[in-house]
Write an enzyme that holds these catalytic residues in place. Structure first.
Site, short mmCIF file in Angstrom:
data_model
loop_
_atom_site.label_atom_id
_atom_site.label_comp_id
_atom_site.label_asym_id
_atom_site.label_seq_id
_atom_site.Cartn_x
_atom_site.Cartn_y
_atom_site.Cartn_z
N CYS A 2 0.82 -1.21 0.00
CA CYS A 2 0.00 0.00 0.00
C CYS A 2 0.86 1.27 0.00
O CYS A 2 1.99 1.26 0.48
CB CYS A 2 -0.86 0.04 1.25
SG CYS A 2 -1.80 -1.45 1.53
N ARG A 27 4.86 0.31 -6.24
CA ARG A 27 4.90 -0.51 -5.02
C ARG A 27 3.98 -1.72 -5.13
O ARG A 27 4.13 -2.67 -4.36
CB ARG A 27 4.47 0.34 -3.81
CG ARG A 27 5.44 1.45 -3.48
CD ARG A 27 4.81 2.46 -2.54
NE ARG A 27 4.60 1.93 -1.20
CZ ARG A 27 5.46 2.04 -0.21
NH1 ARG A 27 6.60 2.64 -0.39
NH2 ARG A 27 5.19 1.55 0.99
N TRP A 78 -2.96 -2.68 -1.42
CA TRP A 78 -2.59 -4.04 -1.80
C TRP A 78 -3.32 -4.95 -0.82
O TRP A 78 -3.02 -4.96 0.38
CB TRP A 78 -1.08 -4.21 -1.70
CG TRP A 78 -0.56 -5.49 -2.26
CD1 TRP A 78 -0.30 -5.77 -3.58
CD2 TRP A 78 -0.19 -6.67 -1.53
NE1 TRP A 78 0.19 -7.04 -3.70
CE2 TRP A 78 0.27 -7.62 -2.47
CE3 TRP A 78 -0.21 -7.02 -0.18
CZ2 TRP A 78 0.70 -8.89 -2.10
CZ3 TRP A 78 0.22 -8.28 0.18
CH2 TRP A 78 0.66 -9.20 -0.76
N ASN A 102 -1.57 1.73 5.96
CA ASN A 102 -0.70 0.66 5.43
C ASN A 102 -0.35 -0.24 6.60
O ASN A 102 -0.10 0.25 7.69
CB ASN A 102 0.64 1.22 4.93
CG ASN A 102 0.47 2.08 3.70
OD1 ASN A 102 -0.61 2.21 3.18
ND2 ASN A 102 1.57 2.67 3.27
N GLY A 103 -0.27 -1.55 6.35
CA GLY A 103 0.12 -2.47 7.41
C GLY A 103 -1.05 -3.36 7.80
O GLY A 103 -2.02 -3.49 7.05
N GLU A 486 17.94 -16.93 -9.58
CA GLU A 486 17.49 -15.56 -9.85
C GLU A 486 16.87 -15.46 -11.25
O GLU A 486 15.86 -14.78 -11.44
CB GLU A 486 18.69 -14.61 -9.69
CG GLU A 486 18.44 -13.15 -9.99
CD GLU A 486 17.34 -12.49 -9.16
OE1 GLU A 486 16.87 -13.08 -8.17
OE2 GLU A 486 16.93 -11.38 -9.53
N LYS A 490 13.07 -14.26 -11.95
CA LYS A 490 12.72 -13.15 -12.85
C LYS A 490 11.68 -13.61 -13.86
O LYS A 490 10.71 -12.91 -14.13
CB LYS A 490 13.96 -12.62 -13.61
CG LYS A 490 14.95 -11.85 -12.81
CD LYS A 490 14.52 -10.46 -12.42
CE LYS A 490 13.85 -10.45 -11.08
NZ LYS A 490 14.68 -10.22 -9.93
N GLU A 493 8.22 -14.28 -12.25
CA GLU A 493 7.66 -13.06 -11.68
C GLU A 493 6.97 -12.18 -12.73
O GLU A 493 5.88 -11.68 -12.50
CB GLU A 493 8.84 -12.30 -11.07
CG GLU A 493 8.51 -11.26 -10.08
CD GLU A 493 9.77 -10.66 -9.46
OE1 GLU A 493 10.90 -10.88 -9.96
OE2 GLU A 493 9.62 -9.92 -8.48
N HIS A 509 18.83 -36.38 -10.18
CA HIS A 509 18.18 -36.85 -8.94
C HIS A 509 16.69 -36.52 -8.92
O HIS A 509 16.08 -36.53 -7.86
CB HIS A 509 18.89 -36.25 -7.72
CG HIS A 509 20.34 -36.65 -7.64
ND1 HIS A 509 20.75 -37.93 -7.36
CD2 HIS A 509 21.47 -35.93 -7.89
CE1 HIS A 509 22.08 -37.99 -7.40
NE2 HIS A 509 22.53 -36.79 -7.73
N LYS A 609 6.30 -4.09 -4.58
CA LYS A 609 7.72 -3.75 -4.60
C LYS A 609 8.33 -3.83 -3.21
O LYS A 609 9.45 -4.28 -3.04
CB LYS A 609 7.88 -2.32 -5.16
CG LYS A 609 9.32 -1.86 -5.27
CD LYS A 609 10.04 -2.64 -6.34
CE LYS A 609 11.51 -2.30 -6.44
NZ LYS A 609 12.24 -3.33 -7.20
O1 M6R Z 1 13.24 -4.94 -0.63
P1 M6R Z 1 13.81 -6.33 -0.47
O2 M6R Z 1 15.08 -6.50 -1.20
O3 M6R Z 1 13.93 -6.73 0.96
O4 M6R Z 1 12.73 -7.28 -1.14
C1 M6R Z 1 12.86 -8.66 -1.10
C2 M6R Z 1 11.98 -9.32 -2.12
O5 M6R Z 1 10.63 -9.00 -1.89
C3 M6R Z 1 12.35 -8.89 -3.56
O6 M6R Z 1 13.68 -9.13 -3.83
C4 M6R Z 1 11.47 -9.65 -4.57
O7 M6R Z 1 11.79 -10.99 -4.57
C5 M6R Z 1 11.66 -9.02 -5.95
N1 M6R Z 1 10.39 -8.66 -6.49
C6 M6R Z 1 12.31 -9.92 -6.92
O8 M6R Z 1 12.44 -9.35 -8.18
#
Ligand code: M6R
Length: 614
Positions: A2, A27, A78, A102-103, A486, A490, A493, A509, A609
């Site tokens: 949020c 965000r 969110w 927020n929260g 990673e 990506k 995501e 395995h 984000k």
């Molecule tokens: O702000 P942070 O680096 O702590 O966030 C951690 C994860 O939420 C963040 O890296 C997330 O996995 C990304 N969207 C990946 O691209």
């Protein structure tokens, strides 16, 4: 997660609120809303508009209704408690009072029951609505909106950032912060508030970061802050370095595309202070770093998502170069696990945002376990993690807007390599010659990154093959296994293709059963000591008809291309820095696959984000 934007002025603040919300879109959110106090005759009237969807829809409603006001609050939500519908969107109201939050309010059920019994009528499924009714209830017997809010906040459990306004005091916005970020923006004859500074760069760069437990009252000409004990306090004013340009898209189609291309500059900026140095000083990590680093017996790294992958890469460096035992763990697991701590160790948190709830809680947990030396590697100055760690290293990636983390990751890796060298030197594991060689490699890194980026056209050509697939496998070995993880993260995501990564030696395995002619297999194949082993693993894939997509170094002794084996050669092998280079084409691949599939690259569904809730 949020986002909050609030303003109080003597001019119409509706455009400021909407522009702020647009800048917070990165965000992640699923509904948006605004509440203002509109001057009507000699009074003020609360007006609220909400949309289940994008800020653009809300802006359309605002325009259609001709909303204009001097005091207002706004929000992107969110969804946590309650579906992402209009009735659950913020602001929530109680009589002439409106709140954005927020929260998560953990004790919302008991407060709701009590207020319902006292006559409050609830109209949403959210935890947040209790705040509006609770403050409205307190307002009946308190001298000001601020005191009604501080009284309410004392009852709330959980994490929150709150902004509220009320018809009874039309020139005020009241704020509260506990466990979720909120800042004040100082203007001339007007004041603002927002979840992060990017929302306000259009109006001011002078900001005050509220501290844990603070409440504040903003008026056009004044700011009052009271701390958790109710004492009036002054908080330092910071001038943010963020410029409006830094958060603008410029000639790019997407922020992710912009941020991928910014990596040579971001890494160079992160390394700036050491690039000309003859040797590395522990002071890079804070004034106490030398004293704290000298005797550390181990390193415990904690992070989430992409930042966790950075930690995984660092483990290889820390153990092989600094010869220090290193563990890496996901924050959400660590915080609840009954682990065996090493309080004489160094506790490292890594985070792009510095506000990730699980990582913050893990840091707090580490303190209770007795860790003294805590270090945060983070991209946001004044973030909660930075403020709560004893030592800190700020990466200088600049604002990262795309939800998929790219330049934050490579700058984290650069920072972690510096940490490795500093610890190695303090532990007597790095002689002058080796240090000079590593520093020279770091100096060359931005140019090498630029070189790797130039392979984009070839990578984009592969994207078409992936776009129609449902699944993909990523393989790497050793220090490139986290890079495979990673790459898979990506791809899933932003393209929503199911992707998994394996250490290539694990293939036989289990995952080999998945391989057939429909399964694209991406291999990260640098010219390191494991290349021959990896080539054998790739043969296992070929023998089962799998389609291979190989990223190799320029001079890699790796076979010729054939229909089912595609190879892109990047640049010269970069030794231990190779993972920083090899992740770039994986980011490009995910980006181009997402483009072909037409997904929302910068705001992938369901993701945020900055993950400020557990
Ligand atoms: O702000 P942070 O680096 O702590 O966030 C951690 C994860 O939420 C963040 O890296 C997330 O996995 C990304 N969207 C990946 O691209």
């Amino acid at each position: 997660m949020c986002g909050i934007v609030a303003a109080v002025s003597t001019r119409d603040i509706v455009p400021v609120l909407l522009e702020g919300l647009r800048r917070l879109e990165y965000r992640g959110y699923d509904s948006a809303g605004i509440a203002v106090l509109e001057p009507v005759d000699a009074k003020s009237e609360l007006r609220r508009l909400r949309a289940a969807g994008r800020v653009a829809e809300l802006a359309g409603q605002v325009q259609a209704q001709g909303l204009a006001a001097y005091t207002g609050i706004s929000h992107t939500r969110w969804a946590t408690h309650g579906a992402p519908t209009e009735r659950n969107a913020h602001p929530h109201v109680s009589g002439g009072l409106a709140v954005v939050h927020n929260g998560i309010i953990e004790n919302h059920e008991e407060i709701r029951a009590r207020l319902k019994a006292a006559g409050s009528v609830f109209t949403s499924d959210t935890d947040s609505e209790v705040i509006a009714h609770l403050v409205a209830f307190n307002r009946k017997s308190s001298v000001s909106l601020l005191s009604a809010a501080t009284q309410a906040v004392a009852e709330l459990e959980g994490a929150f950032a709150i902004a509220l306004l009320c018809e009874s005091d039309p020139e005020a916005v009241v704020l509260a912060r506990k466990g979720a970020p909120l800042l004040i923006g100082l203007g001339e004859g007007e004041n603002f508030s927002a979840s992060d500074v990017s929302a306000l760069v259009q109006v001011t760069r002078r900001v005050i970061y509220l501290e844990e437990g603070d409440c504040a009252e903003l008026r056009p000409g004044s700011v009052r802050i009271v701390d958790a004990r109710g004492t009036e306090v002054e908080r330092p004013v910071h001038v943010s370095e963020m410029t409006a340009q830094a958060v603008e898209l410029g000639p790019y189609q997407h922020y992710m595309q912009k941020e991928i291309s910014e990596q040579p500059g971001a890494v160079a900026a992160t390394l700036e202070t050491v690039i000309g140095a003859q040797s590395l000083q522990p002071g890079l990590f804070g004034a106490d770093a030398e004293a704290l680093f000298k005797d550390v017996s181990s390193v415990q790294i904690i992070a989430c998502g992409t930042s966790y992958h950075a930690g995984m890469v660092a483990r290889y460096w820390l153990e092989s170069i600094a010869r220090i035992p290193t563990s890496v763990e996901i924050a959400s697991e660590y915080r609840y696990r009954d682990s065996v701590p090493d309080p004489t160790g160094l506790f490292v948190t890594i985070s792009q945002s510095g506000e990730t709830a699980d990582t913050l809680a893990a840091l707090e947990h580490a303190r209770t376990l007795g860790y003294r030396a805590t270090l945060t590697i983070c991209n946001v100055p004044e973030s909660s993690l930075i403020r709560q760690s004893r030592l800190r290293f700020l990466t200088r990636a600049g604002p990262e807007i795309g939800v998929a983390s790219t330049k934050a990751f490579t700058t984290q890796l650069a920072a972690l390599f510096l940490l490795t060298l500093v610890l190695a030197r303090l532990r007597g594991k790095l002689d002058r010659h080796a240090e000079a060689t590593y520093l020279q490699a770091l100096r060359h890194l931005p140019a090498a990154l630029q070189h790797v980026l130039a392979a984009e056209e070839k990578v984009a050509a592969w994207a078409k093959d992936f776009a129609s697939r449902q699944h993909a496998l990523f393989l790497g070995r050793g220090i490139h296994y986290p890079i495979a993880l990673e790459g898979a993260l990506k791809l899933k995501e932003i393209s929503y293709i199911h992707a998994e990564a394996y250490a290539a030696g694990e293939l036989k395995h289990g995952p080999l059963a998945l391989v057939d002619q429909d399964m694209p297999v991406v291999a990260i194949a640098p010219s390191d000591t494991l290349l021959e082993k990896l080539k054998s693993n790739l043969q296992e894939v070929r023998a089962r008809g799998g389609r291979l997509y190989v990223f190799a170094d320029r001079d890699a002794p790796i076979g010729d291309e054939e229909e089912a084996v595609r190879i892109i050669k990047l640049t010269d092998h970069a030794g231990p820095l190779s993972p920083i280079l090899h992740v770039l084409p994986l980011q490009q691949l995910a980006y181009h696959v997402a483009l072909v599939r037409g997904t929302d690259v910068d705001k992938p569904r369901n993701l945020a984000k900055s993950v400020t809730v557990e």
